[in-house]
Design an enzyme around this catalytic site. Structure first.
Site, PDB file in Angstrom:
ATOM      1  N   ARG A 164       0.855  -1.188   0.000  1.00 41.26           N
ATOM      2  CA  ARG A 164       0.000   0.000   0.000  1.00 41.26           C
ATOM      3  C   ARG A 164       0.893   1.242   0.000  1.00 41.26           C
ATOM      4  O   ARG A 164       1.844   1.331   0.785  1.00 41.26           O
ATOM      5  CB  ARG A 164      -0.886  -0.025   1.239  1.00 41.26           C
ATOM      6  CG  ARG A 164      -1.872   1.116   1.366  1.00 41.26           C
ATOM      7  CD  ARG A 164      -2.680   0.958   2.649  1.00 41.26           C
ATOM      8  NE  ARG A 164      -3.378  -0.317   2.679  1.00 41.26           N
ATOM      9  CZ  ARG A 164      -3.546  -1.053   3.780  1.00 41.26           C
ATOM     10  NH1 ARG A 164      -3.044  -0.646   4.942  1.00 41.26           N
ATOM     11  NH2 ARG A 164      -4.207  -2.193   3.729  1.00 41.26           N
ATOM     12  N   CYS A 199     -12.567  -2.309   7.790  1.00 41.42           N
ATOM     13  CA  CYS A 199     -11.755  -1.517   6.869  1.00 41.42           C
ATOM     14  C   CYS A 199     -12.590  -0.642   5.933  1.00 41.42           C
ATOM     15  O   CYS A 199     -12.127   0.401   5.491  1.00 41.42           O
ATOM     16  CB  CYS A 199     -10.848  -2.440   6.049  1.00 41.42           C
ATOM     17  SG  CYS A 199      -9.534  -3.199   7.025  1.00 41.42           S
TER      18      CYS A 199
END
Length: 573
Positions: free
Chosen positions: A75, A477
């Site tokens: 990420r 999330c």
């Protein structure tokens, strides 16, 4: 600080890591396995990536006496989600060469790569850094990617707020040289013990930390679901400062009622010049008082709830040298994106594209979205802005390029007619790669939305925005506990149905049905949607209707998440 014997194993791993170095380099050189040593998989999160394996193939590979098909997800750290067209072309090239072939836009306003083999991790990190992007602190027990409203060039004020978000991100960056030594071949320091982490200390934070910055009335970054948020206070078009919200967070654990999602609490107002001091004061207070003996109780929300707002705030004021003023009023009206074309103050235009569940690929038989965006990047002289709801804005488009860019977007499936219900939906990755997933999310939600669309359309609600979110587990999330309708994975094909968010991110929802599959989900929601269509008041959202009619109680404090108010009798449980 707790005694050593009480600390979690992750705390010991961090303490002996030599400021996040561990044995990562040695593990990368080991070609006998596609995995890294267990301790290092905790440390690599601080470098921006997770070890995963393909859960669809686990049983097959076990029967073949093969180790799991290990790969890595990386990420990037992109404060405010802004990258240039040239950077987009660079990350596209890396995706095609070194990953599973696509990109995924995340709920934290950045992108991530999946399917990275171990020997490709270092070349990939070097590649994004060459494009002036990094992955430092994109994961791990530190402050992660700082969110900001996705249209910061709409006015000069938005640009100022975006600059403040970038400043916070930079200020809270870890100071260890480990990232540059391991991935960018920087010369190693002679004695790491002389290296200082002035904000994080040797063991960093007890758990992850998330920050957002927003300009009302748009709450597209879900300020109440972050550990720390700064809400811009605007008067006559000028930025006066920020209300500081702290202690929000989404994650909890099924069956453990002492864990819960939480709404951030308003600490008060500060001037723009003080935001980094306040951010550091809150982070260091959490560093010193957060629970390092139980990671399920280690987020800032629990620290504040245990200490009390006033006591926690007193520590922050002492550390920052900033005294909070009384909070200023503000109002949010929505927490979704604004699709299509919008004009900026400078005469340029933004095109917001709906990217279902954030997936951008050239998959066979599917629209060639990756190629379409590459063609747009070749033409486009502005930038791209990733949103906190997994969508993408082609930003600062010159008026003369609008028609061509719109044509390219349509030809490649990037600009298409999508229902309002689908536009307001969001899911996490879940299977097959997330190790925590209990049920499908990203791969399943689009099909479920199609079935819900039929119910909504039948009741004349096709133009009514309803925020729908799905996660494969309760870690949250995709921020499900702020949605009007949420599905939280419990087991394969089974979900907890949550109802009652307010459609603008300022109220938690509530468990309505537990551990149910698709048939019961649709049978449960259909009569509620029918009733809503008949009985709603003017301008009343679906979640507000459910609260007004006592289908679920209103929840504004996570400590009430698992209980009903005295005397409340739900028609659904």
């Amino acid at each position: 600080m707790n005694d050593d014997y009480q600390l979690t194993e992750v705390e010991h791993i961090k303490a002996r890591s030599r400021h996040l170095r561990g044995t990562i380099e040695e593990g990368l050189r080991d070609r006998t396995t596609g995995a890294l040593p267990a301790d290092d998989t905790q440390l690599t999160k601080f470098h921006g990536f997770y070890q995963q394996d393909d859960r669809d193939l686990r049983d097959e590979r076990r029967h073949q006496k093969l180790e799991p098909l290990y790969s890595f997800m990386l990420r990037a750290r992109v404060p405010g989600g802004v990258i240039t067209a040239e950077q987009w072309k660079a990350i596209d090239a890396i995706a095609r060469e070194l990953t599973g072939g696509g990109l995924r836009l995340t709920t934290r306003q950045t992108f991530q790569y999946h399917g990275i083999l171990k020997h490709n991790v270092k070349p990939l990190i070097q590649g994004i850094n060459k494009a002036m992007i990094d992955s430092i602190a994109a994961c791990g027990d530190v402050n992660r990617n700082v969110l900001c409203n996705t249209n910061p060039v709409e006015s000069a004020l938005h640009q100022q707020v975006y600059a403040d978000a970038v400043a916070i991100s930079k200020h809270l960056m870890p100071k260890t040289a480990a990232y540059h030594e391991i991935w960018l071949d920087q010369e190693k320091i002679a004695n790491f013990e002389e290296e200082v982490e002035p904000i994080y200390g040797d063991t960093y934070l007890p758990r992850k930390f998330k920050i957002a910055v927003a300009v009302p009335p748009h709450n597209d970054v879900d300020v109440n679901g972050n550990d720390l948020s700064f809400v811009a206070i605007v008067e006559d078009g000028k930025l006066l400062g920020y209300d500081v919200l702290a202690g929000g967070g989404m994650g909890n654990t099924h069956g453990e009622t002492d864990t819960y999602p939480q709404i951030a609490k308003n600490f008060g107002f500060v001037k723009p010049a003080d935001i980094c001091k306040v951010a550091e004061g809150i982070v260091t207070t959490q560093r010193d008082f957060g629970d390092r003996t139980n990671r399920k109780h280690a987020r800032l929300k629990y620290t504040i709830d245990d200490m009390g707002v006033e006591e926690f705030k007193k520590h922050v004021e002492e550390r920052s040298g900033v005294t909070f003023e009384n909070a200023k009023p503000y109002e949010f009206t929505m927490h979704s994106d604004r699709y299509g074309w919008t004009e900026n103050a400078d005469g340029t235009w933004n095109l917001t594209l709906y990217i279902e569940q954030g997936r951008i690929t050239d998959a066979e038989g599917q629209p060639q979205m990756l190629t379409g965006l590459l063609k747009i990047a070749d033409l486009h002289g502005g930038d791209f802005r990733m949103t906190a709801t997994q969508n993408l804005i082609v930003a600062q488009v010159a008026k003369g390029k609008k028609d061509t860019i719109e044509k390219l977007a349509k030809e490649h499936g990037l600009l298409r007619k999508v229902s309002v219900l689908r536009q307001n939906s969001m899911a996490c990755v879940a299977f097959p790669t997330c190790t925590l997933a209990m049920a499908e999310a990203e791969r399943y939600l689009p099909d479920l939305i199609t079935k819900l669309e039929a119910i909504v359309d039948k009741n004349g609600l096709s133009d009514q925005p309803i925020v729908v979110r799905m996660t494969g587990c309760p870690n949250g999330c995709a921020r499900p506990f702020l949605a009007e309708i949420a599905f939280v994975g419990k087991a394969p094909g089974k979900y907890n149905l949550m109802l009652g968010g307010d459609g603008k991110g300022t109220r938690l929802n509530k468990l309505y049905r537990e551990n149910i599959g698709e048939e019961e989900i649709l049978a449960t929601l259909e009569p509620l949607i029918e009733q809503y269509a008949k009985e709603r008041e003017t301008g009343e959202g679906f979640g507000d209707y459910l609260v007004r009619t006592d289908v679920v109680p209103a929840v504004y404090d996570g400590r009430d998440f698992h209980k009903n108010p005295e005397g409340f009798i739900s028609s659904g449980i």
